[in-house]
Design a protein around this motif. Structure first.
Motif, PDB file in Angstrom:
ATOM      1  N   GLY A   1       3.991  11.104  -4.142  1.00 41.63           N
ATOM      2  CA  GLY A   1       4.144  12.447  -3.594  1.00 41.63           C
ATOM      3  C   GLY A   1       2.797  12.993  -3.169  1.00 41.63           C
ATOM      4  O   GLY A   1       1.744  12.522  -3.610  1.00 41.63           O
ATOM      5  N   TYR A   2       2.824  13.996  -2.287  1.00 43.57           N
ATOM      6  CA  TYR A   2       1.602  14.680  -1.866  1.00 43.57           C
ATOM      7  C   TYR A   2       1.463  15.944  -2.707  1.00 43.57           C
ATOM      8  O   TYR A   2       2.172  16.932  -2.484  1.00 43.57           O
ATOM      9  CB  TYR A   2       1.669  15.042  -0.384  1.00 43.57           C
ATOM     10  CG  TYR A   2       1.792  13.839   0.533  1.00 43.57           C
ATOM     11  CD1 TYR A   2       0.684  13.042   0.801  1.00 43.57           C
ATOM     12  CD2 TYR A   2       3.018  13.504   1.110  1.00 43.57           C
ATOM     13  CE1 TYR A   2       0.797  11.940   1.635  1.00 43.57           C
ATOM     14  CE2 TYR A   2       3.134  12.406   1.947  1.00 43.57           C
ATOM     15  CZ  TYR A   2       2.016  11.630   2.210  1.00 43.57           C
ATOM     16  OH  TYR A   2       2.124  10.536   3.038  1.00 43.57           O
ATOM     17  N   GLY A   3       0.581  15.899  -3.701  1.00 43.53           N
ATOM     18  CA  GLY A   3       0.447  17.034  -4.602  1.00 43.53           C
ATOM     19  C   GLY A   3       1.721  17.210  -5.405  1.00 43.53           C
ATOM     20  O   GLY A   3       2.200  16.279  -6.073  1.00 43.53           O
ATOM     21  N   ASP A   4       2.302  18.392  -5.318  1.00 40.24           N
ATOM     22  CA  ASP A   4       3.538  18.685  -6.052  1.00 40.24           C
ATOM     23  C   ASP A   4       4.784  18.363  -5.240  1.00 40.24           C
ATOM     24  O   ASP A   4       5.907  18.626  -5.700  1.00 40.24           O
ATOM     25  CB  ASP A   4       3.566  20.170  -6.452  1.00 40.24           C
ATOM     26  CG  ASP A   4       2.429  20.532  -7.402  1.00 40.24           C
ATOM     27  OD1 ASP A   4       2.006  19.638  -8.161  1.00 40.24           O
ATOM     28  OD2 ASP A   4       1.972  21.694  -7.371  1.00 40.24           O
TER      29      ASP A   4
ATOM     30  N   ARG B   1      -2.474   5.692  -3.028  1.00 40.08           N
ATOM     31  CA  ARG B   1      -1.990   4.823  -4.105  1.00 40.08           C
ATOM     32  C   ARG B   1      -0.703   5.398  -4.693  1.00 40.08           C
ATOM     33  O   ARG B   1      -0.594   6.616  -4.873  1.00 40.08           O
ATOM     34  CB  ARG B   1      -3.034   4.687  -5.213  1.00 40.08           C
ATOM     35  CG  ARG B   1      -4.219   3.802  -4.846  1.00 40.08           C
ATOM     36  CD  ARG B   1      -5.164   3.677  -6.033  1.00 40.08           C
ATOM     37  NE  ARG B   1      -6.295   2.815  -5.740  1.00 40.08           N
ATOM     38  CZ  ARG B   1      -6.314   1.506  -5.975  1.00 40.08           C
ATOM     39  NH1 ARG B   1      -5.254   0.924  -6.485  1.00 40.08           N
ATOM     40  NH2 ARG B   1      -7.389   0.800  -5.696  1.00 40.08           N
ATOM     41  N   PRO B   2       0.270   4.544  -5.002  1.00 41.80           N
ATOM     42  CA  PRO B   2       1.506   5.058  -5.607  1.00 41.80           C
ATOM     43  C   PRO B   2       1.252   5.612  -7.011  1.00 41.80           C
ATOM     44  O   PRO B   2       0.356   5.153  -7.716  1.00 41.80           O
ATOM     45  CB  PRO B   2       2.414   3.834  -5.652  1.00 41.80           C
ATOM     46  CG  PRO B   2       1.490   2.658  -5.607  1.00 41.80           C
ATOM     47  CD  PRO B   2       0.300   3.085  -4.808  1.00 41.80           C
ATOM     48  N   GLU B   3       2.035   6.613  -7.379  1.00 41.07           N
ATOM     49  CA  GLU B   3       1.924   7.174  -8.720  1.00 41.07           C
ATOM     50  C   GLU B   3       2.519   6.223  -9.759  1.00 41.07           C
ATOM     51  O   GLU B   3       2.102   6.205 -10.920  1.00 41.07           O
ATOM     52  CB  GLU B   3       2.642   8.522  -8.771  1.00 41.07           C
ATOM     53  CG  GLU B   3       2.028   9.558  -7.832  1.00 41.07           C
ATOM     54  CD  GLU B   3       2.935  10.762  -7.635  1.00 41.07           C
ATOM     55  OE1 GLU B   3       3.983  10.839  -8.331  1.00 41.07           O
ATOM     56  OE2 GLU B   3       2.611  11.619  -6.806  1.00 41.07           O
ATOM     57  N   ARG B   4       3.511   5.464  -9.313  1.00 41.18           N
ATOM     58  CA  ARG B   4       4.138   4.485 -10.191  1.00 41.18           C
ATOM     59  C   ARG B   4       4.615   3.329  -9.326  1.00 41.18           C
ATOM     60  O   ARG B   4       4.837   3.457  -8.136  1.00 41.18           O
ATOM     61  CB  ARG B   4       5.327   5.115 -10.934  1.00 41.18           C
ATOM     62  CG  ARG B   4       6.136   4.103 -11.763  1.00 41.18           C
ATOM     63  CD  ARG B   4       7.320   4.729 -12.453  1.00 41.18           C
ATOM     64  NE  ARG B   4       8.222   3.698 -12.959  1.00 41.18           N
ATOM     65  CZ  ARG B   4       8.019   3.016 -14.082  1.00 41.18           C
ATOM     66  NH1 ARG B   4       6.949   3.276 -14.818  1.00 41.18           N
ATOM     67  NH2 ARG B   4       8.870   2.095 -14.467  1.00 41.18           N
ATOM     68  N   GLY B   5       4.762   2.176  -9.956  1.00 42.87           N
ATOM     69  CA  GLY B   5       5.252   1.023  -9.229  1.00 42.87           C
ATOM     70  C   GLY B   5       4.132   0.267  -8.541  1.00 42.87           C
ATOM     71  O   GLY B   5       2.951   0.536  -8.768  1.00 42.87           O
ATOM     72  N   ALA B   6       4.512  -0.668  -7.690  1.00 38.30           N
ATOM     73  CA  ALA B   6       3.526  -1.531  -7.047  1.00 38.30           C
ATOM     74  C   ALA B   6       3.958  -1.860  -5.630  1.00 38.30           C
ATOM     75  O   ALA B   6       5.146  -1.964  -5.330  1.00 38.30           O
ATOM     76  CB  ALA B   6       3.341  -2.816  -7.845  1.00 38.30           C
ATOM     77  N   VAL B   7       2.958  -2.014  -4.761  1.00 47.15           N
ATOM     78  CA  VAL B   7       3.154  -2.507  -3.403  1.00 47.15           C
ATOM     79  C   VAL B   7       2.476  -3.866  -3.328  1.00 47.15           C
ATOM     80  O   VAL B   7       1.292  -3.987  -3.663  1.00 47.15           O
ATOM     81  CB  VAL B   7       2.545  -1.553  -2.359  1.00 47.15           C
ATOM     82  CG1 VAL B   7       2.748  -2.098  -0.951  1.00 47.15           C
ATOM     83  CG2 VAL B   7       3.152  -0.154  -2.495  1.00 47.15           C
ATOM     84  N   LEU B   8       3.219  -4.885  -2.925  1.00 47.01           N
ATOM     85  CA  LEU B   8       2.697  -6.246  -2.913  1.00 47.01           C
ATOM     86  C   LEU B   8       2.622  -6.785  -1.488  1.00 47.01           C
ATOM     87  O   LEU B   8       3.514  -6.545  -0.675  1.00 47.01           O
ATOM     88  CB  LEU B   8       3.575  -7.179  -3.751  1.00 47.01           C
ATOM     89  CG  LEU B   8       3.496  -7.042  -5.283  1.00 47.01           C
ATOM     90  CD1 LEU B   8       4.204  -5.790  -5.782  1.00 47.01           C
ATOM     91  CD2 LEU B   8       4.099  -8.270  -5.957  1.00 47.01           C
TER      92      LEU B   8
ATOM     93  N   GLY C   1      13.724  10.130   0.146  1.00 38.60           N
ATOM     94  CA  GLY C   1      12.716   9.420  -0.618  1.00 38.60           C
ATOM     95  C   GLY C   1      13.226   8.195  -1.367  1.00 38.60           C
ATOM     96  O   GLY C   1      12.490   7.623  -2.184  1.00 38.60           O
ATOM     97  N   ARG C   2      14.443   7.784  -1.123  1.00 38.45           N
ATOM     98  CA  ARG C   2      15.003   6.612  -1.809  1.00 38.45           C
ATOM     99  C   ARG C   2      15.573   5.628  -0.786  1.00 38.45           C
ATOM    100  O   ARG C   2      15.922   6.019   0.341  1.00 38.45           O
ATOM    101  CB  ARG C   2      16.118   7.012  -2.782  1.00 38.45           C
ATOM    102  CG  ARG C   2      15.628   7.828  -3.981  1.00 38.45           C
ATOM    103  CD  ARG C   2      16.793   8.280  -4.845  1.00 38.45           C
ATOM    104  NE  ARG C   2      16.336   8.957  -6.045  1.00 38.45           N
ATOM    105  CZ  ARG C   2      16.090   8.345  -7.208  1.00 38.45           C
ATOM    106  NH1 ARG C   2      16.276   7.040  -7.319  1.00 38.45           N
ATOM    107  NH2 ARG C   2      15.679   9.032  -8.253  1.00 38.45           N
ATOM    108  N   VAL C   3      15.670   4.367  -1.191  1.00 38.94           N
ATOM    109  CA  VAL C   3      16.320   3.370  -0.336  1.00 38.94           C
ATOM    110  C   VAL C   3      17.821   3.519  -0.526  1.00 38.94           C
ATOM    111  O   VAL C   3      18.361   3.307  -1.616  1.00 38.94           O
ATOM    112  CB  VAL C   3      15.871   1.944  -0.703  1.00 38.94           C
ATOM    113  CG1 VAL C   3      16.664   0.929   0.118  1.00 38.94           C
ATOM    114  CG2 VAL C   3      14.380   1.769  -0.434  1.00 38.94           C
ATOM    115  N   ARG C   4      18.483   3.890   0.546  1.00 41.29           N
ATOM    116  CA  ARG C   4      19.924   4.126   0.474  1.00 41.29           C
ATOM    117  C   ARG C   4      20.725   2.845   0.719  1.00 41.29           C
ATOM    118  O   ARG C   4      21.729   2.579   0.047  1.00 41.29           O
ATOM    119  CB  ARG C   4      20.309   5.189   1.496  1.00 41.29           C
ATOM    120  CG  ARG C   4      21.798   5.471   1.586  1.00 41.29           C
ATOM    121  CD  ARG C   4      22.097   6.425   2.726  1.00 41.29           C
ATOM    122  NE  ARG C   4      23.522   6.610   2.898  1.00 41.29           N
ATOM    123  CZ  ARG C   4      24.217   7.619   2.367  1.00 41.29           C
ATOM    124  NH1 ARG C   4      23.598   8.523   1.630  1.00 41.29           N
ATOM    125  NH2 ARG C   4      25.515   7.732   2.584  1.00 41.29           N
ATOM    126  N   ALA C   5      20.253   2.064   1.695  1.00 41.53           N
ATOM    127  CA  ALA C   5      20.983   0.845   2.039  1.00 41.53           C
ATOM    128  C   ALA C   5      20.052  -0.108   2.764  1.00 41.53           C
ATOM    129  O   ALA C   5      19.060   0.304   3.368  1.00 41.53           O
ATOM    130  CB  ALA C   5      22.192   1.167   2.916  1.00 41.53           C
TER     131      ALA C   5
END
Length: 614
Positions: A360-363, A402-409, A561-565
């Motif tokens: 996220g960007y800030g809040d 950088r992501p707040e959580r998770g990883a980009v590979l 913000g989520r993968v739907r399909a």
């Protein structure tokens, strides 16, 4: 730029130390010049005594002439050395700070006023030079003259010196108070100047928009208000600066009046010799200019200190993170990231993989628990409503953030443990707003690969569909372009940026609305190019046009913000309601254009689901 904290003895101190030889040489020569200056009144006193005793004075005259010439030569040489040191300091500061800005953390840099950054790099470094070299040299050398003169005056007559010091002391204390106020006022003025520069740059960067909106008068008023603020704070600096000479002159004039009155009375009584009184008076006159210069230089130095503080703050700007070693301390355990930190087994990995990414960007959250893969070959399309996070996905792949959580590979390796050069050397990125720059067409194309061969350039130009465009330019690849690529159409600039990305020979190409500004013919040529490119690397495209999406081997639908399909066009038309609505709305124009083209030729569509979206 309050988030950046400059360490004590930061950039300014380091740069000053790097010029120690020139500065020391200048100070030493200046010191010799001070000695030459201080000897002159004593020689004049001896000359007066010799005249009184009817002795030869030729030697004293010659010595005085030599001292005058030596003083001038030493002063000129000292000024050259100090000036050269100052230019070196400014050059080094600008180079180092420009490097810091170029490698700055984008997330932080985008929160700063770019015009203010420019002011710190250009204006504040120039003020810093004056403070560190000219002002410091003036303070030191003229201070030595003042100190030496006081010592010589004490040797002549201590009581007259005490009268002089008493008068000057009051004026000096007042001047120091003015100097402190000047520094505070100068800091405010530099900040106001930075704000004006930031607003000016904002307007210049969007001048066509300003004109199209008829906003010239409003922007002029806004800039005028900023200029008024700079003027007000500048006037405070001017007033405080102007107070130096009058405050000091009062003390000097009082000193002269007291010395002349008391001294002449003592000469009349015979308690003070004419030669000594003349020498004392000369030393007092010799103190006038150096003392004024010391305090004026203090004022200039206080303004320079404000600039130095801003330069040191810029030196502390957060830098783009270096690769984090696996298992490094200082970060909270993240099972997703820790799992990806293991050395990958060669081969068999997706070109790009998102694992439970949150950002996220800030809040303001943008992505939450996003997971998907991009095959090593083929075209993958990202679709979704505006604000779904598509461009953010690209910026995370490039590790602009950088992501707040998770990883980009990338190829099975977590980009958190890769250097920026490793990441961006394998990823080509074409932004939505085509970033063409002033320079020739060739310079723009080879920007990411300056050592590219002519064959490689020709191949990239051909793949991007620019061959006919380049051939029609007056100087071909060497045709100069203006700012932002002026001289090419929007679509041509976009294809130029595609060619630039291709020249890197990346494993992954990210295309953010690469066909947005292309006409139908250019788009068709670029689609053909994408098909060829996708056979040798991964292509990820953010797209709204039906033609681009239909031809994708895989489509990732983002929603809130989520993968739907994830699926092909035909699968998603059948199984996902949101994608169906996007296909019917956002892609409708493209589908109608394609259907009309097919109807005109009488040819059926050969692509799955091409007619469904309409």
């Amino acid at each position: 730029m309050t988030a950046a904290t400059a360490a004590p003895g930061g950039l300014v101190t380091r740069l000053t130390r790097s010029q120690a030889r020139l500065l020391t040489g200048g100070v030493l020569l200046g010191t010799v010049g001070v000695v030459s200056t201080l000897v002159q009144p004593k020689l004049v006193a001896h000359l007066i005594e010799a005249v009184g005793r009817d002795e030869p004075v030729a030697l004293f005259v010659v010595l005085l002439a030599v001292l005058f010439v030596a003083d001038a030569a030493l002063s000129a040489t000292q000024g050259c050395l100090i000036g050269r040191a100052g230019e070196n300091i400014v050059r080094d500061a600008r180079v180092l700070l420009a490097g810091k800005v170029l490698r700055a953390d984008l997330g932080y840099l985008h929160t700063q006023r770019q015009g203010d950054v420019h002011t710190r790099l250009v204006g504040d470094t120039a003020l810093m030079k004056i403070a560190l070299t000219q002002s410091m040299a003036q303070i030191l050398l003229n201070g030595l003259i003042v100190l030496g003169g006081v010592v010589m005056m004490a040797l002549i007559d201590l009581w007259l010196l005490l009268v002089t010091v008493g008068c000057l002391g009051v004026a000096s204390v007042a001047s120091i108070g003015v100097a402190r106020g000047l520094r505070r006022a100068a800091l405010v003025n530099r900040a106001d100047t930075g704000e004006f520069g930031a607003d000016l740059q904002r307007v210049l960067a969007a001048l066509p928009t300003v004109k199209a909106a008829g906003a010239e008068s409003r922007e002029e008023d806004r800039l005028a208000a900023r200029a008024d603020t700079v003027r007000r704070s500048g006037n405070r600096v001017t007033v405080l600066n102007a107070l130096f000479s009058p405050v000091l002159n009062v003390g000097l004039q009082a000193s002269l009046a007291a010395v002349m009155g008391i001294g002449m009375a003592r000469v009349a009584t015979g308690s003070l010799g004419v030669a000594d009184f003349t020498a004392f008076t000369m030393y007092l006159f010799y103190l006038v200019s150096p003392l004024v210069l010391v305090f004026l230089s203090l004022g200039t130095y206080q303004q320079g200190r404000a600039a130095m503080q801003r330069v040191d703050e810029l030196d502390g700007i957060p830098q783009e993170d270096a690769p984090a070693p696996a298992g490094s301390a200082g970060a909270a355990p993240d099972p997703v990231r820790d799992a990806s930190a293991e050395p990958p087994v060669p081969g068999g990995h997706p070109a790009v993989e998102f694992r439970d990414v949150r950002f996220g960007y800030g809040d303001r959250p943008v992505l939450d628990a996003v997971s998907f893969t991009v095959p090593r070959r083929g075209l993958t399309a990202l679709v979704g409503v505006s604000g779904a996070g598509k461009t953010t996905v690209f910026q995370l792949v490039e590790r602009f953030y950088r992501p707040e959580r998770g990883a980009v590979l990338l190829d099975g390796r977590d980009i958190a443990h890769l250097s920026p050069a490793e990441i961006r050397g394998g990823v080509g990125y074409v932004q939505q707003d085509s970033a063409a720059m002033r320079g020739t067409v060739r310079e723009n194309i080879v920007y990411a690969a300056p050592d590219a061969t002519e064959a490689d350039i020709a191949e990239a130009v051909d793949l991007a569909g620019l061959t006919a465009v380049v051939a029609a330019l007056p100087e071909g690849l060497d045709t100069p372009l203006g700012d932002h690529g002026t001289g090419l159409s929007g679509g041509q600039r976009q294809r130029l940026c595609v060619a630039r990305a291709l020249l890197q020979k990346p494993a992954v190409i990210l295309l953010d609305e690469a066909t947005a500004h292309l006409d139908s013919e250019s788009e068709a040529a670029l689609r053909d190019s994408l098909r060829r490119i996708a056979r040798r690397c991964a292509v990820v495209a953010i797209a709204h046009r039906i033609s681009t999406v239909v031809e994708a081997d895989r489509i990732v639908v983002l929603d809130d913000g989520r993968v739907r399909a994830v699926g092909t066009h035909a699968q998603l038309i059948r199984d996902d309601a949101l994608y169906g609505r996007l296909a019917a709305a956002q892609f409708a124009d493209g589908a109608r254009t394609e259907a009309a083209s097919l109807a005109a030729t009488g040819a059926p569509s050969s692509r799955p689901g091409a007619g469904v979206a309409g």
